[in-house]
Design a protein around this motif. Structure first.
Motif, PDB file in Angstrom:
ATOM      1  N   VAL A  61       0.867  -1.172   0.000  1.00  0.00           N
ATOM      2  CA  VAL A  61       0.000   0.000   0.000  1.00  0.00           C
ATOM      3  C   VAL A  61       0.904   1.222   0.000  1.00  0.00           C
ATOM      4  CG1 VAL A  61      -1.794   1.278   1.232  1.00  0.00           C
ATOM      5  CG2 VAL A  61      -1.811  -1.235   1.231  1.00  0.00           C
ATOM      6  N   GLY A  62       0.867   1.964  -1.089  1.00  0.00           N
ATOM      7  CA  GLY A  62       1.732   3.129  -1.250  1.00  0.00           C
ATOM      8  C   GLY A  62       3.044   2.731  -1.911  1.00  0.00           C
ATOM      9  N   MET A  63       3.109   2.790  -3.213  1.00  0.00           N
ATOM     10  CA  MET A  63       4.332   2.409  -3.924  1.00  0.00           C
ATOM     11  C   MET A  63       5.206   3.642  -4.120  1.00  0.00           C
ATOM     12  SD  MET A  63       6.137   0.010  -5.105  1.00  0.00           S
ATOM     13  CE  MET A  63       5.322  -1.509  -5.485  1.00  0.00           C
ATOM     14  N   GLY A  64       5.646   4.180  -2.967  1.00  0.00           N
ATOM     15  CA  GLY A  64       6.585   5.295  -2.990  1.00  0.00           C
ATOM     16  C   GLY A  64       8.001   4.733  -2.951  1.00  0.00           C
ATOM     17  N   GLU A  65       8.906   5.492  -2.389  1.00  0.00           N
ATOM     18  CA  GLU A  65      10.305   5.064  -2.302  1.00  0.00           C
ATOM     19  C   GLU A  65      10.452   3.750  -1.536  1.00  0.00           C
ATOM     20  OE1 GLU A  65      13.075   6.505  -3.697  1.00  0.00           O
ATOM     21  OE2 GLU A  65      11.619   7.777  -4.696  1.00  0.00           O
ATOM     22  N   ILE A  66       9.792   3.657  -0.386  1.00  0.00           N
ATOM     23  CA  ILE A  66       9.914   2.462   0.448  1.00  0.00           C
ATOM     24  C   ILE A  66       9.268   1.264  -0.233  1.00  0.00           C
ATOM     25  CG2 ILE A  66       9.260   1.406   2.650  1.00  0.00           C
ATOM     26  CD1 ILE A  66       9.417   4.330   3.811  1.00  0.00           C
ATOM     27  N   GLY A  67       8.082   1.439  -0.776  1.00  0.00           N
ATOM     28  CA  GLY A  67       7.400   0.349  -1.462  1.00  0.00           C
ATOM     29  C   GLY A  67       8.202  -0.173  -2.644  1.00  0.00           C
ATOM     30  N   ALA A  68       8.811   0.741  -3.403  1.00  0.00           N
ATOM     31  CA  ALA A  68       9.632   0.334  -4.549  1.00  0.00           C
ATOM     32  C   ALA A  68      10.865  -0.438  -4.090  1.00  0.00           C
ATOM     33  CB  ALA A  68      10.045   1.557  -5.365  1.00  0.00           C
ATOM     34  N   TYR A 117       0.555  -3.433  -6.094  1.00  0.00           N
ATOM     35  CA  TYR A 117       0.568  -2.220  -5.286  1.00  0.00           C
ATOM     36  C   TYR A 117      -0.721  -1.437  -5.432  1.00  0.00           C
ATOM     37  CZ  TYR A 117       1.346   0.724  -9.387  1.00  0.00           C
ATOM     38  OH  TYR A 117       1.206   1.371 -10.579  1.00  0.00           O
ATOM     39  N   PHE A 118      -0.970  -0.599  -4.425  1.00  0.00           N
ATOM     40  CA  PHE A 118      -2.042   0.374  -4.474  1.00  0.00           C
ATOM     41  C   PHE A 118      -1.408   1.737  -4.271  1.00  0.00           C
ATOM     42  CE2 PHE A 118      -4.881   3.330  -2.421  1.00  0.00           C
ATOM     43  CZ  PHE A 118      -5.939   3.329  -3.313  1.00  0.00           C
ATOM     44  N   LYS A 119      -1.747   2.656  -5.139  1.00  0.00           N
ATOM     45  CA  LYS A 119      -1.227   4.016  -5.062  1.00  0.00           C
ATOM     46  C   LYS A 119      -2.318   4.921  -5.620  1.00  0.00           C
ATOM     47  CE  LYS A 119       2.657   6.684  -6.974  1.00  0.00           C
ATOM     48  NZ  LYS A 119       3.535   7.112  -5.934  1.00  0.00           N
ATOM     49  N   ARG A 120      -2.433   6.119  -5.106  1.00  0.00           N
ATOM     50  CA  ARG A 120      -3.476   7.036  -5.586  1.00  0.00           C
ATOM     51  C   ARG A 120      -3.416   7.230  -7.097  1.00  0.00           C
ATOM     52  NH1 ARG A 120      -1.677  10.958  -1.735  1.00  0.00           N
ATOM     53  NH2 ARG A 120      -2.189  10.009   0.217  1.00  0.00           N
TER      54      ARG A 120
END
Length: 171
Positions: free
Chosen positions: A126-133, A148-151
């Protein structure tokens, strides 16, 4: 600050569209991004203009992603319950006693705790930002499929950019 004379720019999440890349910075040759994602950069325009794009993952994200991977592995192997069972001597209630022997003997799963394999699993982020990537990158060698889920959907990875994140499953 005047960017017209720059050949290289280093940026975080500031949007870089065709009009900025081509007209505002005519001598530009390379865009270095701080972070793994490039969805704020018009990479098609960058390629047409002959620009190279580099990404640099942020180090703090590595630590958090590794901690998340540690938790995934610990949960899949019931590490806390197994530790507690050994610490409290729960094996005695099962009629087991540790005995020294002259050879190594493995009694796999003597506590009969459920163990799940991470290899080949599907993990949701949930949230494929820097950490998710970074987490998806660390799960890849285990054969894990990442969803992933991202806005906002990530930009598709251009074929020429091996270091860029993919918008599809990272597994």
């Amino acid at each position: 600050m005047e960017l017209a004379a720059c050949q290289v720019i280093v940026t975080g999440r500031r949007p870089l569209r065709e009009e900025v890349l081509g007209r505002s910075i005519p001598h530009l040759r390379h865009v270095q991004l701080l972070g793994r994602h490039f969805d704020h950069v018009d990479w098609r325009a960058a390629r047409t203009l002959g620009l190279t794009i580099g990404t640099q993952p942020r180090m703090g994200s590595w630590t958090v992603a590794e901690l998340a991977l540690t938790f995934i592995l610990a949960l899949s192997k019931e590490i806390l319950r197994a530790h507690d069972a050994v610490r409290t001597g729960a094996y005695r209630a099962m009629g087991l006693e540790p005995t020294p022997t002259s050879q190594r003997r493995d009694a796999f799963q003597w506590m009969r705790l459920p163990v799940r394999e991470v290899a080949g699993a599907t993990v949701g982020v949930v949230g494929m930002g820097e950490i998710g990537a970074e987490l998806a990158l660390r799960l890849r060698p285990l054969g894990v499929t990442t969803r992933y889920f991202k806005r906002h959907r990530l930009s598709p990875r251009p074929r020429w950019c091996a270091a860029c994140p993919s918008s599809a499953a990272d597994g």
